[in-house]
Design a protein around this motif. Structure first.
Motif, PDB file in Angstrom:
ATOM      1  N   GLY A  56      48.227  28.618  51.642  1.00  0.00           N
ATOM      2  CA  GLY A  56      49.557  28.517  51.343  1.00  0.00           C
ATOM      3  C   GLY A  56      49.911  27.895  49.878  1.00  0.00           C
ATOM      4  O   GLY A  56      50.650  28.002  49.131  1.00  0.00           O
ATOM      5  N   PHE A  57      49.088  26.816  49.619  1.00  0.00           N
ATOM      6  CA  PHE A  57      49.208  25.978  48.457  1.00  0.00           C
ATOM      7  C   PHE A  57      48.654  26.932  47.346  1.00  0.00           C
ATOM      8  O   PHE A  57      49.281  26.655  46.366  1.00  0.00           O
ATOM      9  CB  PHE A  57      48.110  24.635  48.495  1.00  0.00           C
ATOM     10  CG  PHE A  57      48.372  23.874  47.464  1.00  0.00           C
ATOM     11  CD1 PHE A  57      49.075  22.780  47.250  1.00  0.00           C
ATOM     12  CD2 PHE A  57      47.442  23.938  46.471  1.00  0.00           C
ATOM     13  CE1 PHE A  57      49.335  22.345  46.238  1.00  0.00           C
ATOM     14  CE2 PHE A  57      47.218  23.225  45.297  1.00  0.00           C
ATOM     15  CZ  PHE A  57      48.346  22.467  45.055  1.00  0.00           C
ATOM     16  N   CYS A  58      47.754  27.531  47.634  1.00  0.00           N
ATOM     17  CA  CYS A  58      47.093  28.268  46.625  1.00  0.00           C
ATOM     18  C   CYS A  58      48.312  29.597  45.973  1.00  0.00           C
ATOM     19  O   CYS A  58      48.270  29.456  44.827  1.00  0.00           O
ATOM     20  CB  CYS A  58      45.869  29.177  46.864  1.00  0.00           C
ATOM     21  SG  CYS A  58      44.531  28.185  46.889  1.00  0.00           S
ATOM     22  N   ARG A  59      48.955  30.274  46.957  1.00  0.00           N
ATOM     23  CA  ARG A  59      49.850  31.239  46.426  1.00  0.00           C
ATOM     24  C   ARG A  59      51.052  30.396  46.014  1.00  0.00           C
ATOM     25  O   ARG A  59      51.746  30.961  45.071  1.00  0.00           O
ATOM     26  CB  ARG A  59      50.373  31.886  47.935  1.00  0.00           C
ATOM     27  CG  ARG A  59      49.138  32.809  48.419  1.00  0.00           C
ATOM     28  CD  ARG A  59      49.649  33.455  49.659  1.00  0.00           C
ATOM     29  NE  ARG A  59      48.546  34.413  49.945  1.00  0.00           N
ATOM     30  CZ  ARG A  59      48.242  35.092  51.282  1.00  0.00           C
ATOM     31  NH1 ARG A  59      49.156  34.716  52.115  1.00  0.00           N
ATOM     32  NH2 ARG A  59      47.463  36.099  51.426  1.00  0.00           N
ATOM     33  N   GLY A  60      51.252  29.391  46.449  1.00  0.00           N
ATOM     34  CA  GLY A  60      52.723  28.432  45.970  1.00  0.00           C
ATOM     35  C   GLY A  60      52.451  28.005  44.477  1.00  0.00           C
ATOM     36  O   GLY A  60      53.298  27.579  43.660  1.00  0.00           O
ATOM     37  N   ASN A  61      51.066  27.896  44.108  1.00  0.00           N
ATOM     38  CA  ASN A  61      50.804  27.141  42.900  1.00  0.00           C
ATOM     39  C   ASN A  61      49.873  27.923  41.967  1.00  0.00           C
ATOM     40  O   ASN A  61      49.207  27.479  41.108  1.00  0.00           O
ATOM     41  CB  ASN A  61      49.887  25.838  43.170  1.00  0.00           C
ATOM     42  CG  ASN A  61      50.936  24.751  43.632  1.00  0.00           C
ATOM     43  OD1 ASN A  61      51.785  24.103  43.056  1.00  0.00           O
ATOM     44  ND2 ASN A  61      50.882  24.653  45.051  1.00  0.00           N
ATOM     45  N   ALA A  62      49.706  29.345  42.291  1.00  0.00           N
ATOM     46  CA  ALA A  62      48.938  30.200  41.618  1.00  0.00           C
ATOM     47  C   ALA A  62      47.682  29.885  41.319  1.00  0.00           C
ATOM     48  O   ALA A  62      47.049  29.884  40.035  1.00  0.00           O
ATOM     49  CB  ALA A  62      49.599  30.349  40.383  1.00  0.00           C
ATOM     50  N   VAL A  63      46.965  29.207  42.014  1.00  0.00           N
ATOM     51  CA  VAL A  63      45.556  29.120  42.011  1.00  0.00           C
ATOM     52  C   VAL A  63      44.531  30.022  41.751  1.00  0.00           C
ATOM     53  O   VAL A  63      44.667  31.094  42.538  1.00  0.00           O
ATOM     54  CB  VAL A  63      45.112  28.219  43.208  1.00  0.00           C
ATOM     55  CG1 VAL A  63      43.688  27.788  43.134  1.00  0.00           C
ATOM     56  CG2 VAL A  63      45.829  26.916  43.428  1.00  0.00           C
ATOM     57  N   ASP A  64      43.832  29.997  40.823  1.00  0.00           N
ATOM     58  CA  ASP A  64      42.815  31.121  40.402  1.00  0.00           C
ATOM     59  C   ASP A  64      41.320  30.962  41.205  1.00  0.00           C
ATOM     60  O   ASP A  64      40.636  31.911  41.330  1.00  0.00           O
ATOM     61  CB  ASP A  64      42.676  31.023  39.083  1.00  0.00           C
ATOM     62  CG  ASP A  64      43.745  31.394  38.243  1.00  0.00           C
ATOM     63  OD1 ASP A  64      44.562  32.490  38.242  1.00  0.00           O
ATOM     64  OD2 ASP A  64      44.419  30.397  37.603  1.00  0.00           O
ATOM     65  N   LEU A  65      41.186  29.587  41.543  1.00  0.00           N
ATOM     66  CA  LEU A  65      39.690  29.499  41.804  1.00  0.00           C
ATOM     67  C   LEU A  65      39.823  28.254  42.936  1.00  0.00           C
ATOM     68  O   LEU A  65      40.378  27.218  42.587  1.00  0.00           O
ATOM     69  CB  LEU A  65      38.898  29.335  41.012  1.00  0.00           C
ATOM     70  CG  LEU A  65      37.446  28.854  41.376  1.00  0.00           C
ATOM     71  CD1 LEU A  65      36.744  30.108  42.157  1.00  0.00           C
ATOM     72  CD2 LEU A  65      36.481  28.417  40.086  1.00  0.00           C
TER      73      LEU A  65
END
Length: 424
Positions: A56-65
């Motif tokens: 959820g955090f990755c999707r909400g913050n455009a995490v690439d890796l």
């Protein structure tokens, strides 16, 4: 790039310090982080073993890796969940992480593939294990099969110690980790830590290091997660390194691929350099702690491209440059560690310690409260330094420790002594 680093120890502070220096990085978060990591990354309150929260955090913050620091999320399958969600992650799958998650799995793989390691047997009950110990004699090594935060290994010098360790593990002292126990031969030699990046096919060796597992000077006291390290390790000569790759690392990677679980990430081989050559003590599926600290200090190249190549299978195109300098790290731990220790003591003098030339301090079990740094873990600080020689690096690290005022802490005073002795 936007990168999320998971973990809260000295290893993760060293990784954050190195990743933050990359020109490829726009934003770096660390979950949950610590007081030192907060100087390099934005710390966020995420549980690394909660895949839904991480995704959820990755999707909400455009995490690439996502870079996974500790072993528990890897063994629990976090990389599998991230991959299924379309998020790139550095680290092995749960199936591949069994190399650390189950010592019995690794020993069986070694036996099946002729990989040199200590003779052993695996037990699921105390009495057969104790009978085996009495048959083989002491010294002998007793290991919990599962993850035990570096505390699941007992090097028993007497039969009584071995039997007590077996009883304690089967009685639940280490929880589920001790449901199965490996009893193995005591190996004689010098220990070394050897690391490779793997993309499922290619293995890229990193610099060598030597850890110090026992709590007190002269290698006495209980095993810990590690009380210090230095790099390079003189015992890892070019010939020993070549044998390690040919006899241990490559056969392991070939076997894992043949089993349908190719290994991707960093593979950490704990070795004993015996009179017969290198033998595998154990595998870990992540960077060592505190070895990572000295590796990051010596790594001249940008780490991020190597992490990406490990994820996407292009490691064959990567080369890494290393500083000729030696590096050392000394762990400052809370009194009582690895047993019961107090939390909340104040640490002063860190600014003066950091002012010593060629010193970096990587935080582990720290937090900030009312503007002060306090100890909240067992291993609390990693006082690290570089130098043209190991002796120079060692002098700098211990000089910095002399500036730190922390009555609640202790540290070994002989980190790096073996390396100095071997160099003559």
């Amino acid at each position: 790039m936007n990168i999320l680093l998971l973990g809260s120890g000295g290893r993760e502070h060293a990784l954050a310090w190195k990743i933050a220096s990359s020109p490829l990085v726009d934003r770096l978060w660390c979950a949950p982080g610590n007081a030192g990591i907060a100087q390099e990354a934005d710390c966020v309150a995420l549980d690394p073993v909660d895949p839904d929260a991480v995704i959820g955090f990755c999707r909400g913050n455009a995490v690439d890796l996502v870079v996974v620091g500790p072993e528990a999320p890897l063994v629990a399958g976090l990389v599998d969940a991230l991959t299924a969600a379309g998020i790139a992650a550095f680290g092995p799958t749960a199936a591949a992480a069994r190399l650390e998650g189950s010592k019995g799995f690794t020993k069986a793989l070694c036996r099946a593939n002729g990989i040199p390691t200590a003779a052993y047997e695996v037990f699921t009950a105390a009495e057969p294990a104790k009978a085996y110990v009495r048959e083989k004699g002491a010294p002998i090594v007793v290991k919990a099969d599962g993850l035990a935060a570096g505390k699941g290994v007992v090097v028993a010098e007497t039969l009584g110690q071995a039997e007590a360790a077996i009883d304690a593990m089967f009685a639940g002292s280490l929880g589920a980790a001790g449901a199965s126990v490996v009893v193995e031969e005591f190996l004689t030699g010098e220990e070394a830590s050897f690391f490779v990046l793997c993309d499922g096919e290619t293995a890229l060796p990193l610099a060598s290091a030597q850890d110090h597992k026992r709590a007190f000077d002269l290698d006495v006291g209980p095993n810990t997660g590690g009380m210090g390290a230095y790099s390079p390790a003189p015992v890892m000569t070019d010939a020993i390194t070549a044998r390690t790759m040919d006899e241990i690392i490559r056969p392991t990677l070939t076997a894992m691929a043949a089993m349908g679980c190719p290994y991707k990430g960093v593979l950490f081989a704990g070795l004993m350099i015996t009179a017969e050559g290198p033998k595998l003590i154990e595998y870990n599926c992540r960077f060592g702690d505190p070895e990572c600290q000295v590796l990051m200090l010596r790594l001249a190249s940008d780490l991020v491209p190597a992490l990406l190549a490990t994820c996407d299978g292009t490691l064959k195109d990567v080369s890494l440059a290393w500083h000729d300098a030696a590096a050392i790290t000394v762990v400052m731990a809370a009194k009582g560690y690895p047993g019961t220790y107090e939390k909340g003591s104040v640490i002063d003098g860190l600014r003066d310690a950091m002012a010593v030339d060629d010193v970096e301090i990587f935080h582990a079990g720290t937090a900030e409260r009312d503007g002060q740094i306090i100890a909240v873990g067992g291993r609390v600080l990693n006082v690290s330094a570089t130098g043209k020689t190991l002796a120079e690096a060692r002098t700098a690290a211990y000089t910095a420790i002399g500036e730190i005022r922390w009555p609640g802490g202790f540290w070994r005073r002989d980190i790096g002594a073996k390396g100095l002795a071997r160099r003559g």
